[in-house]
Write a protein that holds these residues in place. Structure first.
Motif, short mmCIF file in Angstrom:
data_model
loop_
_atom_site.label_atom_id
_atom_site.label_comp_id
_atom_site.label_asym_id
_atom_site.label_seq_id
_atom_site.Cartn_x
_atom_site.Cartn_y
_atom_site.Cartn_z
N UNK A 389 0.84 -1.20 0.00
CA UNK A 389 0.00 0.00 0.00
C UNK A 389 0.87 1.25 0.00
N UNK A 390 1.96 1.18 -0.76
CA UNK A 390 2.82 2.33 -0.96
C UNK A 390 3.42 2.20 -2.36
N UNK A 391 3.87 3.30 -2.96
CA UNK A 391 4.37 3.23 -4.34
C UNK A 391 5.64 2.39 -4.46
N UNK A 392 5.74 1.66 -5.54
CA UNK A 392 6.97 1.01 -5.99
C UNK A 392 7.21 1.50 -7.41
N UNK A 393 8.20 2.34 -7.58
CA UNK A 393 8.50 2.87 -8.90
C UNK A 393 9.18 1.80 -9.76
N UNK A 394 9.17 2.02 -11.07
CA UNK A 394 9.92 1.17 -11.99
C UNK A 394 11.20 1.92 -12.34
N UNK A 395 12.34 1.41 -11.86
CA UNK A 395 13.62 2.07 -12.07
C UNK A 395 14.28 1.50 -13.33
N UNK A 396 14.67 2.37 -14.23
CA UNK A 396 15.32 1.93 -15.46
C UNK A 396 14.38 2.04 -16.64
N UNK A 397 14.86 1.51 -17.76
CA UNK A 397 14.14 1.67 -19.02
C UNK A 397 12.88 0.83 -19.10
N UNK A 398 12.89 -0.38 -18.52
CA UNK A 398 11.73 -1.26 -18.57
C UNK A 398 11.46 -1.75 -19.98
N UNK A 399 10.22 -2.18 -20.21
CA UNK A 399 9.84 -2.71 -21.52
C UNK A 399 8.69 -1.89 -22.08
N UNK A 400 8.22 -2.28 -23.28
CA UNK A 400 7.11 -1.55 -23.89
C UNK A 400 5.80 -1.82 -23.18
N UNK A 401 5.76 -2.85 -22.32
CA UNK A 401 4.54 -3.17 -21.57
C UNK A 401 4.40 -2.25 -20.36
N UNK A 402 3.17 -1.93 -20.03
CA UNK A 402 2.79 -1.44 -18.70
C UNK A 402 3.66 -0.30 -18.21
#
Length: 501
Positions: A389-402
């Protein structure tokens, strides 16, 4: 016997919906619901809107999955209504065949497909109601308008709802011959258009993200492959069940005769066949997911119940019941197995993270007040955010999804802040050193799998902007010049100079 199967199915699905941990995709859509908006990165917004309402009442898994728990009952009721003119026994068998289709036994996942499946069936029911109505009655036009409005709602769930719209057009062009067909279709089209027009309007001020994702970014690896059509065929055989398809093929003369002689049966046939044929064509160039077929597979059960002899239908129901029981037993057995059973599975670290998220989060608790929590992929980030129940950011480039986190996490505001990055594989420290004044790592073991905590001190936004955000812009936000833009929050936030050009 019908009520027995219905009760068994409802009880099992309620249990499974409560026992199954929230999956990564579902948690990602909950993330949508926690940030109500006019649209979201990957798809139109319908499931996010639903979840926004459900979250205001409860966060329990079974409650958030309530729409998909009810969905098979609605599909079965729709099948019953479609077959009712052929007799009550056939209608009952149609409902049972739909309820016992594999996906309606085990699927308790609340995803973008849920509203598409629901509104596709409801739209088709309204279209058939228009065919049943007295052609001299106003109800013909009213039902066409209802069918169009429901098609629009399906479109706000996912773009491939447009396949039903194409099927309606083909049915009017090549099959229907009644006098009301063009006026009815015109009303259907007018009633359906507000949804896609709204979606285009929203996209024009939000980087055209739905268009970029669905028609450009996700198709970069597309190409001719024999595996994709075979996968599509296997998915269709599984979802519709082999015995139903076999009997429809074996008694194809009866099917053809019924399609020619009965207008409603013909409508069901063509409104099922055209989308499935279009998906088959698509499979020649790309992978077609199992879930794409689910909106139209119930119509195969409707066709079978309308045409096949009652004795054959009874036999098909027995086989479908056995198949359903096998699914139930398999799921119960898997749920009872100890976690270590899956230790040699390459997805084991993700399984542990999903099933034992609370225990994993306990290892991060000492850092909760001083660090922004992050992961390098959307699925585990969304899963842990749901449980924490707290934010988890996506660190880095990631993928084209989501990529919805592109709009939620403002990396400018994190400048100078400490960032904790949880990883399922050992991090290469030099890859992170440039982004922080100092990096350190910890590790811990949970149920035989190892997780790694990278602790970054004083995040350097300027370096992250140049090395990561610039690549994200170039890879995922290359908006074609021919698309009119009213705004793009990502580019406006991180690359304001683009607006000055």
């Amino acid at each position: 016997m019908s009520w027995f199967w219905l009760l068994v199915l409802v009880v099992f699905r309620l249990w499974f919906a409560g026992a199954l941990p929230m999956t990564g995709d579902e948690a990602y859509f909950v993330f949508w619901g926690e940030h109500p908006a006019g649209g979201y990165y990957d798809h139109p917004p319908m499931v996010g809107w639903w979840l926004s309402g459900l979250l205001s009442i409860s966060r329990d898994e079974w409650f958030l999955r309530l729409p998909v728990l009810v969905l098979p009952l609605i599909l079965a009721g729709g099948g019953w209504w479609l077959v009712r003119p052929h007799g009550s026994e056939r209608a009952r068998m149609a409902a049972l065949l739909i309820l016992l289709q594999p996906v309606n036994v085990w699927n308790v996942l609340i995803t973008t497909d849920t509203p598409v499946i629901l509104f596709t069936m409801l739209s088709l029911l309204a279209y058939v109601a228009a065919l049943r109505a007295d052609p001299r009655s106003r109800r013909v036009l009213v039902w066409h308008a209802v069918a169009g409005a429901l098609l629009g709602l399906a479109f706000l769930g996912k773009y491939f709802a447009a396949l039903l719209g194409i099927a309606y057009l083909a049915h009017v062009l090549f099959i229907r011959r009644d006098a009301a067909r063009w006026a009815g279709f015109a009303l259907l089209l007018v009633a359906a258009l507000p949804a896609p027009l709204y979606n285009l309007w929203w996209n024009s001020s939000h980087c055209w993200v739905n268009i970029l994702f669905n028609f450009m970014n996700r198709h970069q690896s597309a190409g001719l492959s024999l595996n994709n059509p075979l996968q599509y065929l296997a998915s269709l055989v599984y979802l519709a069940t082999p015995w139903v398809l076999f009997e429809l093929c074996r008694q194809r003369k009866k099917v053809v005769q019924a399609v020619r002689e009965n207008r409603e049966t013909g409508a069901v046939f063509w409104l099922m066949l055209i989308p499935l044929a279009l998906l088959a064509l698509m499979s020649l160039g790309r992978s077609v997911g199992l879930h794409w077929l689910v909106s139209f597979v119930p119509l195969l059960a409707v066709l079978a119940a309308s045409v096949l002899p009652l004795a054959v239908l009874a036999r098909l129901l027995r086989w479908s019941a056995v198949f359903a029981v096998l699914h139930v037993l398999a799921i119960v057995v898997i749920a009872a197995l100890p976690m270590q059973t899956w230790k040699n599975n390459r997805l084991y670290d993700g399984i542990v993270l999903t099933v034992h998220a609370d225990e994993l989060l306990a290892n991060l608790q000492p850092y909760a007040s001083d660090y922004l929590f992050a992961m390098d992929g959307y699925s585990p980030a969304a899963t842990l955010a749901y449980h924490a129940r707290r934010p988890f950011a996506v660190f880095g480039e990631g993928s084209f999804h989501a990529r919805q986190d592109d709009f939620i996490t403002d990396w400018r505001a994190q400048d100078g802040r400490n960032v904790l990055i949880l990883r399922k594989s050992e991090p290469k420290m030099d890859e992170y050193a440039a982004f922080f004044n100092h990096v350190d790592s910890r590790e811990f073991e949970l149920y035989g799998t190892r997780y790694y905590i990278l602790l970054g001190q004083r995040f350097n936004y300027a370096v992250y902007h140049d090395k990561v955000l610039t690549r994200i812009r170039d890879r995922f936000y290359r908006i074609p010049a021919w698309l009119p833009q009213r705004g793009c929050a990502f580019c406006e936030r991180y690359f304001p100079e683009m607006n000055e050009q």
